[in-house]
Each structure stands twice: as C-alpha cells, then as structure tokens.
Design a protein around this motif. Sequence first.
Motif, PDB file in Angstrom:
ATOM      1  N   GLY A 129       0.802  -1.214   0.000  1.00  0.00           N
ATOM      2  CA  GLY A 129       0.000   0.000   0.000  1.00  0.00           C
ATOM      3  C   GLY A 129       0.838   1.268   0.000  1.00  0.00           C
ATOM      4  N   ASP A 130       1.958   1.206   0.694  1.00  0.00           N
ATOM      5  CA  ASP A 130       2.781   2.413   0.815  1.00  0.00           C
ATOM      6  C   ASP A 130       3.820   2.513  -0.289  1.00  0.00           C
ATOM      7  OD1 ASP A 130       1.479   2.643   3.322  1.00  0.00           O
ATOM      8  OD2 ASP A 130       2.952   1.272   4.163  1.00  0.00           O
ATOM      9  N   THR A 131       4.180   1.348  -0.839  1.00  0.00           N
ATOM     10  CA  THR A 131       5.332   1.282  -1.735  1.00  0.00           C
ATOM     11  C   THR A 131       5.048   1.873  -3.108  1.00  0.00           C
ATOM     12  OG1 THR A 131       5.982  -0.735  -0.591  1.00  0.00           O
ATOM     13  CG2 THR A 131       7.075  -0.264  -2.686  1.00  0.00           C
ATOM     14  N   SER A 132       4.031   1.336  -3.768  1.00  0.00           N
ATOM     15  CA  SER A 132       3.811   1.676  -5.170  1.00  0.00           C
ATOM     16  C   SER A 132       2.592   2.566  -5.346  1.00  0.00           C
ATOM     17  CB  SER A 132       3.629   0.384  -5.975  1.00  0.00           C
ATOM     18  OG  SER A 132       2.928   0.644  -7.168  1.00  0.00           O
ATOM     19  N   ASP A 133       2.842   3.769  -5.867  1.00  0.00           N
ATOM     20  CA  ASP A 133       1.735   4.700  -6.086  1.00  0.00           C
ATOM     21  C   ASP A 133       0.798   4.196  -7.171  1.00  0.00           C
ATOM     22  OD1 ASP A 133       2.002   6.639  -4.186  1.00  0.00           O
ATOM     23  OD2 ASP A 133       3.440   7.813  -5.338  1.00  0.00           O
ATOM     24  N   ILE A 134       1.377   3.613  -8.202  1.00  0.00           N
ATOM     25  CA  ILE A 134       0.564   3.093  -9.299  1.00  0.00           C
ATOM     26  C   ILE A 134      -0.424   2.055  -8.787  1.00  0.00           C
ATOM     27  CG2 ILE A 134       0.622   1.862 -11.494  1.00  0.00           C
ATOM     28  CD1 ILE A 134       3.413   2.902 -11.937  1.00  0.00           C
ATOM     29  N   CYS A 135       0.107   1.129  -7.997  1.00  0.00           N
ATOM     30  CA  CYS A 135      -0.749   0.060  -7.486  1.00  0.00           C
ATOM     31  C   CYS A 135      -1.763   0.604  -6.486  1.00  0.00           C
ATOM     32  CB  CYS A 135       0.099  -1.035  -6.838  1.00  0.00           C
ATOM     33  SG  CYS A 135       1.003  -2.024  -8.039  1.00  0.00           S
ATOM     34  N   ARG A 136      -1.333   1.534  -5.674  1.00  0.00           N
ATOM     35  CA  ARG A 136      -2.281   2.084  -4.703  1.00  0.00           C
ATOM     36  C   ARG A 136      -3.450   2.736  -5.419  1.00  0.00           C
ATOM     37  NH1 ARG A 136      -0.268   6.599  -1.652  1.00  0.00           N
ATOM     38  NH2 ARG A 136      -1.934   7.756  -2.679  1.00  0.00           N
ATOM     39  N   HIS A 137      -3.150   3.432  -6.470  1.00  0.00           N
ATOM     40  CA  HIS A 137      -4.221   4.072  -7.236  1.00  0.00           C
ATOM     41  C   HIS A 137      -5.146   3.038  -7.841  1.00  0.00           C
ATOM     42  CE1 HIS A 137      -6.038   6.126 -10.737  1.00  0.00           C
ATOM     43  NE2 HIS A 137      -6.161   7.091  -9.851  1.00  0.00           N
ATOM     44  N   SER A 138      -4.555   1.989  -8.381  1.00  0.00           N
ATOM     45  CA  SER A 138      -5.364   0.928  -8.980  1.00  0.00           C
ATOM     46  C   SER A 138      -6.234   0.253  -7.922  1.00  0.00           C
ATOM     47  CB  SER A 138      -4.436  -0.092  -9.639  1.00  0.00           C
ATOM     48  OG  SER A 138      -5.168  -1.066 -10.322  1.00  0.00           O
ATOM     49  N   LEU A 139      -5.664   0.035  -6.753  1.00  0.00           N
ATOM     50  CA  LEU A 139      -6.421  -0.557  -5.654  1.00  0.00           C
ATOM     51  C   LEU A 139      -7.590   0.334  -5.256  1.00  0.00           C
ATOM     52  CD1 LEU A 139      -3.460  -1.835  -3.458  1.00  0.00           C
ATOM     53  CD2 LEU A 139      -5.273  -3.266  -4.413  1.00  0.00           C
ATOM     54  N   LYS A 140      -7.302   1.603  -5.177  1.00  0.00           N
ATOM     55  CA  LYS A 140      -8.323   2.557  -4.762  1.00  0.00           C
ATOM     56  C   LYS A 140      -9.493   2.555  -5.742  1.00  0.00           C
ATOM     57  CE  LYS A 140      -8.678   7.306  -3.099  1.00  0.00           C
ATOM     58  NZ  LYS A 140      -8.061   8.655  -3.120  1.00  0.00           N
TER      59      LYS A 140
END
Lengths: 211, 211
Positions: A129-140
Amino acid sequence: MKYKTTGRIIAPMTIIARKQIKREKLLDQGVQMLMEQGYHGTGLKDILNTVGIPKGSFYNYFSSKEEFAAEAISHYIEPFIIRLKGHLQNPELDGLTALKQYYAELINEVKQTGYKGGCLLGNLMGGLGDTSDICRHSLKTALERYKKLQLTALLRAQQEGTVRVDLNADTMADLLIDNWQGALLRMKIEQSVKPLQQFVATLLEDYFVNK
Amino acid sequence: MKYKTTGRIIAPMTIIARKQIKREKLLDQGVQMLMEQGYHGTGLKDILNTVGIPKGSFYNYFSSKEEFAAEAISHYIEPFIIRLKGHLQNPELDGLTALKQYYAELINEVKQTGYKGGCLLGNLMGGLGDTSDICRHSLKTALERYKKLQLTALLRAQQEGTVRVDLNADTMADLLIDNWQGALLRMKIEQSVKPLQQFVATLLEDYFVNK
DNA sequence: TATTTTAAGACGACTGGTCATCTAGGAGAC
DNA sequence: GTCTCCTAGATGACCAGTCGTCTTAAAATA
C-alpha cells in the motif's frame, strides 16, 4: 493476408486478439500468484513459465512488473463486479437476498479452494500500500467501483424495506468491505470459513436488518 | 572481573543483556520494515544496516529469516496488549470506555505517523498466510491473545450494562478484530483516518451499545 | 594475582541462486 | 528486401544463508 495456424485462413484481427489472449493468460496467472505469494514474493519468471510465454517476452505485454500488478488488480475485481451485478439484476431477488446469495457463493468457492489466497485487493493493500503509487491508485479505483455496487444494493434494500433506514447506506457499504477483508485474513490463518459465515450472520442477517 | 566498555566496571550480567538489547533492536526495526514492505520485500541486510549490526552476525541472534519474522510478530503485539491492559486496569474506566480510549489512542498515533504500515499482523496474514507455517502459527497465537483481551473487555462491559447482552461477546470480539483490520487496509489506500473513526462510531458507539 | 588456555561470539567476504530489466539478432509478414 | 515484432540470453543488482578468521571473555593453571 494469410496467417497459418491450423491450416485455415483467418482474419488479421486475430493476430491482435491472440496477443490479447496471452495478456489475459498472464493476468489470470498473475492474479493467482500475486494473491498467494504477494507482490515481492512473486517472480515474473514463475508467471511466464506457468503460462508458457518466453522469458524475454514479458515486456511486449507490459511495461513493468509494477504496471502489470496494477492491471492485475483491475483484472481481478472485474468478475466479482459482474457476478454481483448478475445477482442484483435477477428480478426474483430483492437487494438484500441478492447480496446474501452473492456472499454465500463466494464462501462456497473459497471453501473448495482450501482457503488459499483470500482477496488480492486486501493482500496487496497490506503488502505494498505504501510502496507503489501506481498500485495504490489501482487498488483505490477497484475498491471504489466495488463499494459503489454494494452501496446500490443496500440503497435498494432500504427502499424495499428489508434493511434499516436509520443507518447510513454508505457506512454500511464500508462496513461490508472492511469486515469482509478482515474475515478473509482470519480465514487464512484459522483455515476455516467460520469468519466468513460470521460476517454474513452478523451484518447481513442481524445488524443491517430492518426488524 | 572487569568489562571495559565506557571505562566503567559493569556486572557480567550485562553482557548477556547487551545481546538481548541487540536482539530487540533487530526486532524493533524488523517490525517496522516488515510492516511497511512485507516479508519478501524486506531484506535482512536492510534491517542489519539500519541497526548497525554486521551481516554475518544475524544468525547469532536468529536461526533464519522465517523464525525472525515469527518472533517479530509476537514482539509486535506485546505493546498493544500491554496498553489495552493498562486501560482496562484503570479503575476510573468502565470496560467500554477503556476500549474506546484505547482505539482513540491508536487512531491518534496512526494519524501522526502518516498512515504508514498499518498492522503487522494484517499485512503478514495477507502476504504470507499460506507460505510459512511458522509464521502462520505465530500470527494465530498473537491474534488469539489479542482477541481474548478484547473479549474480557466486552464481557465486563456486558456485566456493567453498557454493552448489549443479546449479542455474543465472542462474536463481537471477532467483529472488532475483523473490522479493525479491514479499516486499516482502507486507511492505507485512502490515506485517511476516516475508516478508523467509522469503525469506532459504528461498532463501539452504535452496534454494541446497550440502548 | 599473573599468565595461559579455551571456547563462544562477532564479523566481512563469499556462495549459489534469483530478481527485474535490457538488447542484439532472428523469424516472419508484406 | 525491408520492416516489424519477438525472444534467448545477457546483465548487474540483490537475495538468504555460510564460512573461516579474528576478538574477547572467562576458566584453568600456577
């Protein structure tokens, strides 16, 4: 234009479609492995070998592992959304029953797969959750879409009189998400569906119910 | 017997204590990094460098990375248990208020640390629940201890009349755990304490309350 | 007390393997 | 023949874990 594959002449479109199929194969397998072993625990080689796509070809399909994971996230959530929508569109079911049936189905499936994996969203939210902004956005984004669907079900159930109206539907939707995620985690370490069944019994069959 | 360290003569016990201190330093830092980057995302070297302990020394303190993680898990949960116990032993607080204060404290802290990490238990349950038996067992034990404490709080609150008695206290304890974990995940990707505040408002200030 | 012996702890360099990513050259399409 | 797409192999970084050496504490000896 001839494209020999099985001796038949096929349309040029299929060559692009072929690539699309391979992409989906990679995503399918990626979802599975990311879910079971996490982002850092999953090697691209593992995925590629399983699917039978050559080692060096990965970057023809995706620009990086991170982007692949982000795409796997939205690829993962799609079937869940389609399935819940299906239940909600069934004219024989009221909103609350549709939700209950949907979750009962999920529980049944997870029971058969031996409590492996859990939820890709939950696992990756925790793991990177904290590491990758791309993935966090996709998760969101994925979570928002999913939540919105649960929200509409609850709103309908409120109108239908099966669900309490003195509770905010938005809050209840969040509660469903949070509780399901937590129940999945506990399921994994307790190796039991009990947490999931408890989730249904507590929220959908008690707290939310208009009595 | 003289043990020169800073010129002063110190007792022999401290040499063992010294080792213990280093172990704890490693665990403290390990907890932090495991929480933020996950098991596979955290290298032993990272931890060792940060703490200032040489690479080769790690295996004098722990027999493997896996065992280190398992120990980090119980090391992690301890302060939470101590803190909740503290609130519960405060004679001025009833059980429900103690719980509420405890969670309010946690929320306040997480707000200050910028929503990093979340909960080590949750993150590892998701990330390697299936992979490592040692860790799964450690997670299970830690979670059980923690749950038991919440359970006693709820039982007391039931006796005190602040919490409903028509709900099973055990179920409520599970609900607290599951919901908190899910709320922490959502907190991470939404970068907001709202999910955590909602958790308190929904469960401790509504659903559980004896009205 | 002073000196020697012994064993445990600490440590940096190293191992075999894996990682994500890049690239040069080959295969196939037109 | 040209061009695009594909991929085998290479690349350097990094991984958990090991090894042989060195330091140092404390027991043994005198």
